[in-house]
Design a protein around this motif. Structure first.
Motif, PDB file in Angstrom:
ATOM      1  N   LEU A   1       0.846  -1.187   0.000  1.00 47.01           N
ATOM      2  CA  LEU A   1       0.000   0.000   0.000  1.00 47.01           C
ATOM      3  C   LEU A   1       0.886   1.243   0.000  1.00 47.01           C
ATOM      4  N   VAL A   2       0.493   2.251  -0.782  1.00 45.98           N
ATOM      5  CA  VAL A   2       1.261   3.499  -0.868  1.00 45.98           C
ATOM      6  C   VAL A   2       0.321   4.668  -0.613  1.00 45.98           C
ATOM      7  N   PRO A   3       0.857   5.813  -0.200  1.00 44.27           N
ATOM      8  CA  PRO A   3      -0.006   6.977   0.007  1.00 44.27           C
ATOM      9  C   PRO A   3      -0.710   7.397  -1.279  1.00 44.27           C
ATOM     10  N   MET A   4      -1.938   7.869  -1.132  1.00 47.94           N
ATOM     11  CA  MET A   4      -2.713   8.320  -2.289  1.00 47.94           C
ATOM     12  C   MET A   4      -2.029   9.503  -2.969  1.00 47.94           C
ATOM     13  N   ARG A   5      -2.048   9.502  -4.297  1.00 47.93           N
ATOM     14  CA  ARG A   5      -1.518  10.578  -5.133  1.00 47.93           C
ATOM     15  C   ARG A   5      -0.020  10.815  -4.928  1.00 47.93           C
ATOM     16  N   ASP A   6       0.709   9.778  -4.601  1.00 46.93           N
ATOM     17  CA  ASP A   6       2.157   9.884  -4.406  1.00 46.93           C
ATOM     18  C   ASP A   6       2.846   9.037  -5.475  1.00 46.93           C
ATOM     19  N   ALA A   7       3.162   9.670  -6.607  1.00 45.74           N
ATOM     20  CA  ALA A   7       3.748   8.946  -7.735  1.00 45.74           C
ATOM     21  C   ALA A   7       5.120   8.387  -7.386  1.00 45.74           C
ATOM     22  N   GLY A   8       5.902   9.108  -6.566  1.00 46.09           N
ATOM     23  CA  GLY A   8       7.217   8.620  -6.188  1.00 46.09           C
ATOM     24  C   GLY A   8       7.141   7.334  -5.389  1.00 46.09           C
ATOM     25  N   ALA A   9       6.237   7.301  -4.394  1.00 43.32           N
ATOM     26  CA  ALA A   9       6.065   6.088  -3.589  1.00 43.32           C
ATOM     27  C   ALA A   9       5.519   4.948  -4.441  1.00 43.32           C
ATOM     28  N   LEU A  10       4.641   5.275  -5.384  1.00 47.20           N
ATOM     29  CA  LEU A  10       4.086   4.265  -6.286  1.00 47.20           C
ATOM     30  C   LEU A  10       5.195   3.645  -7.130  1.00 47.20           C
ATOM     31  N   ALA A  11       6.032   4.497  -7.703  1.00 49.42           N
ATOM     32  CA  ALA A  11       7.139   3.999  -8.525  1.00 49.42           C
ATOM     33  C   ALA A  11       8.062   3.109  -7.701  1.00 49.42           C
ATOM     34  N   GLN A  12       8.365   3.505  -6.467  1.00 51.39           N
ATOM     35  CA  GLN A  12       9.266   2.725  -5.626  1.00 51.39           C
ATOM     36  C   GLN A  12       8.673   1.361  -5.287  1.00 51.39           C
ATOM     37  N   ALA A  13       7.364   1.331  -4.988  1.00 53.28           N
ATOM     38  CA  ALA A  13       6.714   0.053  -4.665  1.00 53.28           C
ATOM     39  C   ALA A  13       6.719  -0.883  -5.867  1.00 53.28           C
ATOM     40  N   ILE A  14       6.448  -0.338  -7.052  1.00 55.64           N
ATOM     41  CA  ILE A  14       6.489  -1.163  -8.265  1.00 55.64           C
ATOM     42  C   ILE A  14       7.890  -1.717  -8.473  1.00 55.64           C
ATOM     43  N   GLU A  15       8.881  -0.850  -8.349  1.00 56.48           N
ATOM     44  CA  GLU A  15      10.273  -1.292  -8.519  1.00 56.48           C
ATOM     45  C   GLU A  15      10.634  -2.376  -7.506  1.00 56.48           C
ATOM     46  N   ASP A  16      10.313  -2.158  -6.234  1.00 49.27           N
ATOM     47  CA  ASP A  16      10.682  -3.114  -5.193  1.00 49.27           C
ATOM     48  C   ASP A  16      10.131  -4.504  -5.482  1.00 49.27           C
ATOM     49  N   LEU A  17       8.877  -4.568  -5.912  1.00 48.46           N
ATOM     50  CA  LEU A  17       8.273  -5.875  -6.164  1.00 48.46           C
ATOM     51  C   LEU A  17       8.713  -6.466  -7.502  1.00 48.46           C
ATOM     52  N   MET A  18       8.883  -5.642  -8.500  1.00 43.00           N
ATOM     53  CA  MET A  18       9.344  -6.158  -9.794  1.00 43.00           C
ATOM     54  C   MET A  18      10.756  -6.735  -9.693  1.00 43.00           C
ATOM     55  N   GLU A  19      11.579  -6.164  -8.805  1.00 44.10           N
ATOM     56  CA  GLU A  19      12.966  -6.606  -8.702  1.00 44.10           C
ATOM     57  C   GLU A  19      13.179  -7.711  -7.669  1.00 44.10           C
ATOM     58  N   ASP A  20      12.119  -8.109  -6.990  1.00 42.81           N
ATOM     59  CA  ASP A  20      12.225  -9.167  -5.981  1.00 42.81           C
ATOM     60  C   ASP A  20      11.209 -10.266  -6.319  1.00 42.81           C
ATOM     61  N   ASP A  21      11.633 -11.194  -7.172  1.00 44.61           N
ATOM     62  CA  ASP A  21      10.722 -12.237  -7.651  1.00 44.61           C
ATOM     63  C   ASP A  21      10.181 -13.084  -6.505  1.00 44.61           C
ATOM     64  N   THR A  22      11.042 -13.422  -5.559  1.00 50.04           N
ATOM     65  CA  THR A  22      10.622 -14.290  -4.455  1.00 50.04           C
ATOM     66  C   THR A  22       9.529 -13.623  -3.625  1.00 50.04           C
ATOM     67  N   LYS A  23       9.739 -12.362  -3.282  1.00 48.51           N
ATOM     68  CA  LYS A  23       8.752 -11.621  -2.501  1.00 48.51           C
ATOM     69  C   LYS A  23       7.447 -11.478  -3.266  1.00 48.51           C
ATOM     70  N   ARG A  24       7.547 -11.069  -4.534  1.00 47.75           N
ATOM     71  CA  ARG A  24       6.354 -10.829  -5.339  1.00 47.75           C
ATOM     72  C   ARG A  24       5.515 -12.096  -5.475  1.00 47.75           C
ATOM     73  N   GLU A  25       6.171 -13.205  -5.724  1.00 46.99           N
ATOM     74  CA  GLU A  25       5.438 -14.464  -5.912  1.00 46.99           C
ATOM     75  C   GLU A  25       4.816 -14.943  -4.593  1.00 46.99           C
ATOM     76  N   ALA A  26       5.478 -14.702  -3.483  1.00 45.31           N
ATOM     77  CA  ALA A  26       4.913 -15.090  -2.179  1.00 45.31           C
ATOM     78  C   ALA A  26       3.668 -14.266  -1.871  1.00 45.31           C
ATOM     79  N   LEU A  27       3.721 -12.961  -2.133  1.00 44.42           N
ATOM     80  CA  LEU A  27       2.543 -12.118  -1.913  1.00 44.42           C
ATOM     81  C   LEU A  27       1.397 -12.553  -2.825  1.00 44.42           C
ATOM     82  N   GLY A  28       1.719 -12.938  -4.044  1.00 42.86           N
ATOM     83  CA  GLY A  28       0.689 -13.397  -4.972  1.00 42.86           C
ATOM     84  C   GLY A  28       0.012 -14.667  -4.488  1.00 42.86           C
TER      85      GLY A  28
END
Length: 381
Positions: free
Chosen positions: A328-355
């Motif tokens: 979850l990221v703060p509403m209307r915060d493009a920087g936090a949104l970009a960081q969250a996308i990057e963090d999950l895209m670059e961590d396959d193990t984490k992303r797949e576990a959350l899925g």
């Protein structure tokens, strides 16, 4: 001696929703369940192509001019009159109003002609409750006033999809006897299921956004985040799936969408019927919305085994549990949104576990079988 056989009259339900495609997308399973148990089901809506499919399945579809786009007084009065005439003619046992605009207009029409019972599904509070524009504030005050009136009417029951909206309706005067919380509209977990094919070594990772192209869905923030990620050297695919909505004052324009695509920030696919396949081919679901009921697109993404990134707002946080099923990221915060996308895209193990966690949550609490049973129980009470 002759036996007297008494034929029990079929219960008649009338669903009122804005568009026929919306009923197919969000309420078809509920309608089918009502048909299976022997109810007669009328769908009152703006009838177009999807009405053909509905009629073939046994629904009676009635074309009604449902006002859209900000509760215009003239259009709203026309809708109220048409619905009042239809309710008086059909005399349904229960009217089920879907989404806030239909709740406001159809509940009033029902009161005018003495409807026996109406069940009102507040699936989100829409643009009028997230915008601070003068028109939106005016509409918001009118809607709040009407909901306070409805709270005093014994024939009116309200269903909300998240705990924030539950508390809001309590504040407007609805007692717990006439207010229910049913999380979401359900999802078919057989159609929406994990199954991403093996990735080719040169295949780009994909983030998918499924929604109408509305600013209040966080569209501008997602575009800005895509630009940030591109500047950082990440070559993710960002798919936008959904159409513009010219009747909605909150809609993006086609020119902007085309330009963003030409700039290489995203791919806009428009309205699609193969959402389940697109989700299976994606790596991450994104919805930086400003407010939701419980978003169908995230239900489908979770059922498909995708981790999610969404705004920390009502509705989204019902399904995106931070660090459990997504971020979850703060509403209307493009920087936090970009960081969250990057963090999950670059961590396959984490992303797949959350899925995987997201899929389990849907199976246990949010699938069609659970939601439809709860909703039918409320409708029939």
């Amino acid at each position: 001696m002759k036996k007297t056989v008494t034929m029990q009259r079929r219960r008649k339900l009338m669903f009122v929703c804005g568009e026929d495609w919306s009923f197919v997308s969000h309420r078809l399973g509920l309608g089918r369940a009502a048909l299976v148990r022997g109810d007669e089901v009328i769908v009152a809506c703006n009838a177009n192509e999807a009405a053909v499919k509905l009629r073939a399945e046994g629904f009676r579809v009635v074309d009604v001019p449902i006002a859209r786009g900000g509760l215009s007084p003239i259009k709203s009065l026309k809708t109220i009159k048409a619905l009042a005439c239809l309710i008086r003619r059909e005399r349904p046992d229960i009217v089920i109003n879907v989404a806030i605009q239909c709740v406001v207009l159809s509940a009033l029409a029902g009161l005018l002609v003495g409807v026996r019972r109406s069940v009102n599904m507040v699936t989100g509070l829409g643009f009028m409750f997230v915008s601070n524009g003068a028109k939106a504030r005016l509409v918001r005050s009118v809607v709040s006033m009407l909901m306070r009136i409805y709270a005093r009417c014994p024939s009116i029951h309200v269903i909300v999809q998240n705990s924030d909206d539950f508390e809001l309706m309590r504040g407007l005067g609805f007692s717990q006897k006439r207010l229910s919380l049913v999380r979401g509209s359900g999802v078919d977990i057989r159609q929406f299921c994990p199954g991403k094919p093996e990735r080719r070594h040169d295949e780009r990772k994909t983030a998918i956004f499924v929604a109408r192209m509305l600013w209040s869905k966080g569209l501008a923030e997602l575009v800005e985040a895509a630009g940030i990620l591109k500047d950082r050297g990440f070559n993710y695919r960002v798919l936008l799936v959904g159409d513009i909505d010219p009747a909605n004052p909150d809609s993006a324009d086609m020119e902007s969408l085309v330009k963003w695509q030409q700039d290489g920030l995203l791919e806009w696919l428009g309205k699609r019927s193969d959402i389940a396949d697109l989700l299976r081919q994606s790596d991450l679901a994104v919805l930086p919305s400003w407010r939701e009921g419980l978003p169908k697109s995230l239900l489908e993404a979770a059922a498909s085994g995708l981790a999610m990134v969404a705004s920390d707002v009502p509705g989204c946080r019902e399904i995106v549990k931070h660090n459990q099923t997504g971020f979850l990221v703060p509403m209307r915060d493009a920087g936090a949104l970009a960081q969250a996308i990057e963090d999950l895209m670059e961590d396959d193990t984490k992303r797949e576990a959350l899925g995987r966690n997201a899929r389990i949550l849907v199976e246990q609490e949010l699938c069609d079988a659970v939601v439809i049973r709860k909703t039918l129980d409320i409708i029939s009470a």
